[in-house]
Design an enzyme around this catalytic site. Sequence first.
Site, mmCIF file in Angstrom:
data_model
loop_
_atom_site.group_PDB
_atom_site.id
_atom_site.type_symbol
_atom_site.label_atom_id
_atom_site.label_comp_id
_atom_site.label_asym_id
_atom_site.label_seq_id
_atom_site.Cartn_x
_atom_site.Cartn_y
_atom_site.Cartn_z
ATOM 1 N N CYS A 2 5.773 37.649 -40.481
ATOM 2 C CA CYS A 2 6.757 36.759 -41.052
ATOM 3 C C CYS A 2 6.517 35.345 -40.567
ATOM 4 C CB CYS A 2 8.167 37.225 -40.647
ATOM 5 S SG CYS A 2 8.455 38.999 -40.919
ATOM 6 N N ARG A 49 10.689 36.618 -44.377
ATOM 7 C CA ARG A 49 10.223 37.974 -44.073
ATOM 8 C C ARG A 49 9.166 38.483 -45.041
ATOM 9 N NH1 ARG A 49 13.441 43.819 -44.251
ATOM 10 N NH2 ARG A 49 11.895 44.946 -42.997
ATOM 11 N N ILE A 52 7.044 44.903 -43.580
ATOM 12 C CA ILE A 52 5.963 45.798 -43.185
ATOM 13 C C ILE A 52 6.522 47.110 -42.629
ATOM 14 C CG2 ILE A 52 3.938 46.092 -41.699
ATOM 15 C CD1 ILE A 52 3.517 43.930 -43.774
#
Length: 636
Positions: A2, A49, A52
């Site tokens: 991020c 963001r 993941i």
Amino acid sequence: MCGFIGYINGTHPINHKQVIENMMNTIIHRGPDSGGIHADDKVTLGFRRLSILDLSDVANQPLYSEDGNIVLVFNGEIYNFMSIRKELEAKGYHFKTNSDSEVLLHGYAEYGFELVHKLRGMFAFCIWDQKNDLQFIARDGFGIKPLYYTQNTTDETIIFGSEIKSFLPHPSFIKELNKDALRPYLTFQYSAMDETFFKGVYKLPPGHFMVIKNRKIQQITKYWDKKYSASKGSIEETIANIRETVAESVKAHQISDVKVGSFLSGGIDSSYIAALLKPDKSFSVGFSDYEAMFNETHHAKELSDILGIQNERKYVSAEECFDALPKIQWHMDEPQSNPSSVPLYFLSELARKDVTVVLSGEGADEIFGGYEWYKPSAKMQKYEQIPLGLRKVIAGVVEALPKNAYTNFLKKGAQTIEERFIGEAVVWDEQDALDVLKPDYKKGPSVHDITKRVYAEVPNEDDVTKMQYLDLSLWLPGDILLKADKMSMAHSIELRVPFLDKEVMEMAKKIPTEHRVNDIDTKYALRQAALEELPEEWAKRKKLGFPVPIRHWFREERYYNLIKEAFTAEYAKEFFDTDKLVSYLDAHYAGDKNYARYIWTAYVFLVWYKCFFIDDNKWTTLKGTSHDEVASTTHN
């Protein structure tokens, strides 16, 4: 993976939510999936963001402790988060997400600043501890994730974040060129100082944390280092340790809730990682019209076939590279003239079509001793048998002679490793750099001013270890890892580096020097370890790097004219004796000399300067809410 941006509120009244929104928009490529803001009367935080782990909205940041007193923004991955989580759960902490981020929140509540000693991963984060009125900011031990900060503001605002460009929209930030940065850049090819090309903007060094309290930076503390402490052991033991530790690291680095792929060249490092990972797809890049000279993609395709992996390839033209260069330098934040940044940009673009996470082989050369620099030539070893005093006399005699390979050899033979080796990258000869710079830009530190502080940390090590430690401290975070982060994040893709793992480094610290570099080969033990997973041809192939045909491009009239236009532009005269710059270009164009790296390094700086100080309005704000929208804004 991020990006975040934050600041300690200054004394001027501003609309904090609007300001942080503008700042976040400049790094939306780092996190196209969602964004979040925390704003109170003391601190403002913004987060973008790229999902993941734990793809649900509950894992969005900023993340808050149960009582709301601790606020987190975090970029990276913590690979041992499950073991830390179990430890914290046993102490009574409750988790509302399955993300690694929440471990940092509860971990800080339990361990305070000592939390950093427990972490295994790549990270940069800020924890706002409202109860104790402090900000705890930390960066991983290798510097895989970038983290910048500045107090160069008009109202005592302190700004920090993942990318410098996100500082620009803050109304109190003072944007000013750091004149001291250009001199060392020309020789190193990257920004080698803690202070960046933006005056008063600093990089938090790898393996350090910072505490801010009452609008003051209270402390910057080193919590981990990469010094070697070699122990005795057989080569068989070293090989076994490498195999076990690297395999375990790859296993830890493949944890993801999205698709994972692998960057793959023809060299041992990325090949070893791909062989252990065995992803569905690998990705490789070559150059159009130069497939026979600058191309490892056929090696990558061949190995992929052997491993049963689908290989995706792209050939990049000179036109594409030159067209993309302004965007590349904008993403880099600072001028960075390693030519491999260009293919890495296109490689990341290629991979993003299929995966969100890629594993790569960065770091193996620095840790295991892979560069040819580390292996002294047989001629130099023989020459160094002559007493040092006599060698110094000889060096003094040849100093007055014209420069050539022989005089350079004799001068180097009279130098210590601290005098001779400034790192893996050496572009401009330092005297040539001084000759071409205008007076105001000659005042920056010399390359030895920069390297001597690193060498001072390892005064009693052998020459190979000293060189590795210097590259681990300067070249790796300043060049290799910075371009890996910025070029992958330009396309909203997470790049992971299993060789640069805390456990791998702790193991590698103990490897005897002769197992790293010896008369047989560089990276000797790693090559032997890789034979278990790779055909001998790949395990023992000499390092090629990521060669880019810039020396050929500069002899084409089109690109000669393009660069000459930049070298003779009015703004170039602020920095350079432009007649001397053009003389290097002309000599190269005529085929008299190979000045490609001189030309490229100066040209890249001018491209970067134009992006940030002349055309800055074009780049200040990028908008978008999805990856496709971000890509269309950022890359078209």
